[in-house]
Design a protein around this motif. Structure first.
Motif, PDB file in Angstrom:
ATOM      1  N   THR A 206       0.807  -1.217   0.000  1.00  0.00           N
ATOM      2  CA  THR A 206       0.000   0.000   0.000  1.00  0.00           C
ATOM      3  C   THR A 206       0.841   1.267   0.000  1.00  0.00           C
ATOM      4  OG1 THR A 206      -0.183  -0.066   2.426  1.00  0.00           O
ATOM      5  CG2 THR A 206      -1.906  -1.167   1.156  1.00  0.00           C
ATOM      6  N   GLN A 207       2.073   1.196   0.507  1.00  0.00           N
ATOM      7  CA  GLN A 207       2.938   2.374   0.497  1.00  0.00           C
ATOM      8  C   GLN A 207       3.316   2.805  -0.917  1.00  0.00           C
ATOM      9  OE1 GLN A 207       4.038   4.427   3.182  1.00  0.00           O
ATOM     10  NE2 GLN A 207       2.336   3.285   4.049  1.00  0.00           N
ATOM     11  N   PHE A 208       3.224   1.880  -1.870  1.00  0.00           N
ATOM     12  CA  PHE A 208       3.518   2.212  -3.270  1.00  0.00           C
ATOM     13  C   PHE A 208       2.232   2.426  -4.070  1.00  0.00           C
ATOM     14  CE2 PHE A 208       7.170  -0.257  -1.741  1.00  0.00           C
ATOM     15  CZ  PHE A 208       8.202   0.611  -2.055  1.00  0.00           C
ATOM     16  N   VAL A 209       1.224   1.604  -3.791  1.00  0.00           N
ATOM     17  CA  VAL A 209      -0.029   1.704  -4.543  1.00  0.00           C
ATOM     18  C   VAL A 209      -0.818   2.947  -4.133  1.00  0.00           C
ATOM     19  CG1 VAL A 209      -2.245   0.578  -5.006  1.00  0.00           C
ATOM     20  CG2 VAL A 209      -0.150  -0.789  -4.853  1.00  0.00           C
ATOM     21  N   GLY A 210      -0.812   3.256  -2.823  1.00  0.00           N
ATOM     22  CA  GLY A 210      -1.602   4.377  -2.309  1.00  0.00           C
ATOM     23  C   GLY A 210      -1.302   5.714  -2.972  1.00  0.00           C
ATOM     24  N   PRO A 211      -0.022   6.154  -2.995  1.00  0.00           N
ATOM     25  CA  PRO A 211       0.268   7.441  -3.634  1.00  0.00           C
ATOM     26  C   PRO A 211      -0.106   7.488  -5.110  1.00  0.00           C
ATOM     27  CG  PRO A 211       2.093   6.776  -2.233  1.00  0.00           C
ATOM     28  CD  PRO A 211       1.150   5.608  -2.293  1.00  0.00           C
ATOM     29  N   LEU A 212       0.040   6.361  -5.817  1.00  0.00           N
ATOM     30  CA  LEU A 212      -0.343   6.337  -7.232  1.00  0.00           C
ATOM     31  C   LEU A 212      -1.847   6.514  -7.390  1.00  0.00           C
ATOM     32  CD1 LEU A 212       1.898   3.407  -8.552  1.00  0.00           C
ATOM     33  CD2 LEU A 212       2.228   5.857  -8.921  1.00  0.00           C
ATOM     34  N   ALA A 213      -2.621   5.827  -6.547  1.00  0.00           N
ATOM     35  CA  ALA A 213      -4.079   5.966  -6.607  1.00  0.00           C
ATOM     36  C   ALA A 213      -4.500   7.380  -6.229  1.00  0.00           C
ATOM     37  CB  ALA A 213      -4.732   4.942  -5.686  1.00  0.00           C
ATOM     38  N   ALA A 214      -3.856   7.947  -5.207  1.00  0.00           N
ATOM     39  CA  ALA A 214      -4.182   9.312  -4.792  1.00  0.00           C
ATOM     40  C   ALA A 214      -3.869  10.316  -5.903  1.00  0.00           C
ATOM     41  CB  ALA A 214      -3.406   9.665  -3.527  1.00  0.00           C
ATOM     42  N   THR A 215      -2.737  10.117  -6.573  1.00  0.00           N
ATOM     43  CA  THR A 215      -2.382  10.995  -7.692  1.00  0.00           C
ATOM     44  C   THR A 215      -3.433  10.924  -8.788  1.00  0.00           C
ATOM     45  OG1 THR A 215      -0.028  10.690  -7.206  1.00  0.00           O
ATOM     46  CG2 THR A 215      -0.602  11.507  -9.397  1.00  0.00           C
ATOM     47  N   ASN A 216      -3.946   9.737  -9.023  1.00  0.00           N
ATOM     48  CA  ASN A 216      -4.988   9.567 -10.035  1.00  0.00           C
ATOM     49  C   ASN A 216      -6.257  10.322  -9.646  1.00  0.00           C
ATOM     50  OD1 ASN A 216      -6.057   8.234 -12.485  1.00  0.00           O
ATOM     51  ND2 ASN A 216      -7.405   7.216 -11.012  1.00  0.00           N
ATOM     52  N   PHE A 217      -6.658  10.227  -8.370  1.00  0.00           N
ATOM     53  CA  PHE A 217      -7.830  10.970  -7.903  1.00  0.00           C
ATOM     54  C   PHE A 217      -7.642  12.473  -8.115  1.00  0.00           C
ATOM     55  CE2 PHE A 217      -8.970   7.281  -5.072  1.00  0.00           C
ATOM     56  CZ  PHE A 217     -10.246   7.096  -5.577  1.00  0.00           C
ATOM     57  N   LEU A 218      -6.463  12.981  -7.727  1.00  0.00           N
ATOM     58  CA  LEU A 218      -6.224  14.418  -7.802  1.00  0.00           C
ATOM     59  C   LEU A 218      -6.056  14.900  -9.242  1.00  0.00           C
ATOM     60  CD1 LEU A 218      -3.787  14.703  -4.780  1.00  0.00           C
ATOM     61  CD2 LEU A 218      -6.143  15.508  -4.875  1.00  0.00           C
ATOM     62  N   THR A 219      -5.437  14.058 -10.086  1.00  0.00           N
ATOM     63  CA  THR A 219      -5.238  14.429 -11.484  1.00  0.00           C
ATOM     64  C   THR A 219      -6.564  14.470 -12.235  1.00  0.00           C
ATOM     65  OG1 THR A 219      -3.040  13.426 -11.463  1.00  0.00           O
ATOM     66  CG2 THR A 219      -4.042  13.844 -13.614  1.00  0.00           C
ATOM     67  N   LYS A 220      -7.411  13.494 -11.953  1.00  0.00           N
ATOM     68  CA  LYS A 220      -8.677  13.370 -12.690  1.00  0.00           C
ATOM     69  C   LYS A 220      -9.726  14.353 -12.204  1.00  0.00           C
ATOM     70  CE  LYS A 220     -11.893   9.846 -14.387  1.00  0.00           C
ATOM     71  NZ  LYS A 220     -12.226   8.394 -14.380  1.00  0.00           N
ATOM     72  N   TYR A 221      -9.772  14.585 -10.872  1.00  0.00           N
ATOM     73  CA  TYR A 221     -10.857  15.392 -10.317  1.00  0.00           C
ATOM     74  C   TYR A 221     -10.382  16.709  -9.707  1.00  0.00           C
ATOM     75  CZ  TYR A 221     -13.316  10.946 -10.736  1.00  0.00           C
ATOM     76  OH  TYR A 221     -13.855   9.778 -11.203  1.00  0.00           O
ATOM     77  N   GLY A 222      -9.072  16.971  -9.719  1.00  0.00           N
ATOM     78  CA  GLY A 222      -8.563  18.217  -9.172  1.00  0.00           C
ATOM     79  C   GLY A 222      -8.645  18.238  -7.659  1.00  0.00           C
ATOM     80  N   PRO A 223      -8.724  19.436  -7.050  1.00  0.00           N
ATOM     81  CA  PRO A 223      -8.762  19.535  -5.586  1.00  0.00           C
ATOM     82  C   PRO A 223      -9.900  18.745  -4.947  1.00  0.00           C
ATOM     83  CG  PRO A 223      -8.351  21.685  -6.554  1.00  0.00           C
ATOM     84  CD  PRO A 223      -8.678  20.762  -7.700  1.00  0.00           C
TER      85      PRO A 223
END
Length: 592
Positions: A206-223
């Protein structure tokens, strides 16, 4: 940082009374007539007083090995989703300020306050687990987590977000504690470290998967991606908890049907029940210790990085009142409490108080430098967000790897103190080397090397602290001593953050004013207060060089402080009793 792995227990030399009792039993057995194995088990394993502990012992006496393994797999699934959710939410959390308006500093303060409250309520949570049972406690805490996430997903004001954070962290810390206690209930001391290492291993992924998933949320939907992150887990989290709840409920029902734990009718009226639980939960003692810790810790965490706030009378008053309540607590427990929250023998137990010193000191040391480490990697070594996240995760990932090794060593040797005597010097070495290698003229590889040393030693000590604190206790005291250890780490973390903030406040501005070129002095406020502004200056420019020098000065002082306090941890380990865990029997029935 929720790495709370295995705990072992050894023969209570940590408890002289228990040793004497065992010696007496051994002497009596020489002249005693032969007894059945069941009777022998009862002699060696006294019946616990708390109904919640009785119920879990009845469960382990009735289920099969296959059912135990299936329950462990359900818990592993839950921890994977739990850790993934924490990783994603933690990465997205700074962006909540954009969704709520210009409240960046207030959001940070709320998160710190919620973390402290979530840790301090470990005491009442432990009592719930012991009195009402593991399953009811887990369900209640899961609901609190779910309510917190729903509130955060829909929060439109900072007040709603603050309330949501309190619900969320009480639930998060509580569900972790309840499952850690359950794993202790269902494992022998020789295998418990391995069990905890297995259930904390999801962190590696999760330490590697989590930041990638979070980046996807922020990239796709912004703030607003933070809302999608919370909203997603509002749906996923119940599916992760359902196998755990369903499995435990089924086994509890089977235990009742077999007559091993029949339902009891209290015969009390409503008012009598209220009075009964006020005494059982030691409500006055809980108020004293919880209010004392919250009042004492909040000022350090919330005002530690703002020098002007320490002149505020209310900050000093909170520390004084909190300290007085903590001083009053042990005297109330000793002389007035009808049912002690922390039994007096635990407060006098050498392994308990020395382990709390060790755990608290390690957290002081860690948080002395960790708070600004992420920004330091980006500003000084020009690491990307992703690489900085990976380097920052070295501690968690390394801790999970070393947990299996430590568990195996404890299982084979039956002792744990000797491992701590290797781990603490390694921790001092890794932290001390940071004083030299956290400078701009050093290679980033040496910084990672220090992180690996600290990860291996810190991961080992996370296990050993829990093993030591439980070593001199009986089964019905496991939950409360783990809660005490959790609070010790909260105290250490708050003090470490306060030291870090004080060093930053008193070092960084002064250094910037000294090193910044004259034409950049007018931009001092924005440079000091914003990492975005700091990163906007190219590497090699006079302003960036001045910023890097200032970071290096502050980090040097932080790492010096972190190294010095570790001497106290070495003292604490030397105070541990060298207990043979193969001679301690806390659990019975079918356990791992």
């Amino acid at each position: 940082m929720r790495f709370q792995p295995p705990r072992f227990i050894s023969r209570p030399r940590a408890n002289d009374a228990a040793v004497h009792q065992q010696e007496q039993e051994d002497l009596e057995k020489k002249n005693a007539p032969e007894v059945s194995s069941a009777a022998a088990s009862e002699l060696n394993h006294p019946v616990p007083e708390e109904e919640g502990v009785q119920r879990i012992e009845a469960l382990t006496s009735s289920w099969t090995w296959r059912e135990l393994i299936l329950t462990y797999l359900a818990i592993y699934l839950f921890f994977f989703i739990h850790d993934l959710q924490q990783s994603i939410v933690g990465t997205c959390a700074p962006y909540i300020a954009s969704a709520l308006g210009d409240h960046h500093s207030l959001v940070a303060a709320i998160q710190i306050a919620a973390l402290i409250i979530g840790g301090v309520v470990s005491f009442p949570i432990a009592r719930v687990l012991d009195i009402w049972g593991r399953l009811p406690g887990f369900v209640m805490l899961f609901i609190l987590t779910e309510v917190g996430m729903i509130m955060m997903a829909g929060a439109l004001t900072i007040q709603t977000y603050a309330a949501a954070q309190v619900f969320y962290w009480i639930g998060q810390n509580g569900t972790s504690l309840s499952l850690q206690v359950f794993l202790a209930d269902t494992s022998t001391l020789k295998n418990r470290a391995i069990v905890y290492a297995f259930t904390t291993s999801p962190y590696i992924m999760t330490q590697f998967v989590g930041p990638l998933a979070a980046t996807n949320f922020l990239t796709k939907y912004g703030p607003s991606g933070i809302r999608w992150g919370y909203g997603t887990f509002c749906i996923v989290y119940p599916f992760a908890a359902a196998p755990v709840i369903g499995t435990l409920w089924y086994h509890m029902r089977q235990t009742e049907k077999k007559g091993l734990m029949p339902k009891r009718e209290s015969g009390r009226t409503w008012m009598e029940s209220v009075k009964h639980y006020v005494i059982e939960f030691d409500v006055v003692g809980m108020i004293l210790i919880c209010a004392g810790f919250v009042l004492f810790l909040l000022p350090f965490s919330l005002a530690g990085d703002e020098a002007g706030k320490w002149n505020n009378g209310s900050i000093i008053a909170m520390i004084v009142v909190g300290g007085c309540l903590l001083i009053i607590f042990p005297f109330y427990e000793k002389f007035f409490a009808p049912h002690m929250l922390l039994p007096w023998e635990l407060l006098k137990n050498r392994n308990v108080w020395s382990t709390c010193i060790v755990a608290g000191t390690l957290f002081v040391s860690f948080y002395c430098w960790d708070a600004y480490f992420y920004s330091y990697l980006q500003v000084v070594f020009q690491q990307t967000i992703q690489n900085a996240s990976y380097i920052s995760s070295t501690y968690t990932v390394g801790s999970c790897f070393v947990a299996f090794i430590v568990g195996a060593l404890i299982h084979v040797s039956n002792y744990f103190k000797w491992i701590a005597l290797f781990a603490i010097p390694l921790q001092i070495l890794g932290t001390g080397l940071m004083i030299h290698f956290r400078q701009p003229d050093q290679h980033i590889g040496y910084v990672v090397m220090c992180q690996i040393f600290i990860a291996f030693s810190g991961g080992a000590m996370s296990l050993l602290d829990e093993i030591s604190v439980m070593a001199g206790t009986s089964h019905d005291k496991v939950a409360i001593v783990l809660a005490l250890l959790n609070v010790a780490t909260q105290v250490g973390g708050a003090i470490g953050l306060s030291i870090s903030g004080a060093i930053w406040t008193n070092s960084m501005p002064e250094a910037l004013m000294k090193f910044l070129p004259a034409d950049a002095q007018k931009d001092f406020a924005s440079i000091y207060g914003s990492i975005t502004t700091q990163l906007s200056y190219p590497m090699g420019s006079p302003v960036r060089v001045a910023i890097i020098k200032s970071y290096a000065l502050a980090q040097r002082r932080m790492t010096i402080a972190a190294t010095c306090v570790l001497v106290l941890a070495l003292f604490g380990v030397l105070m541990w009793r060298n207990i043979n865990i193969s001679r301690v029997h806390q659990t019975k029935g079918t356990v791992f």
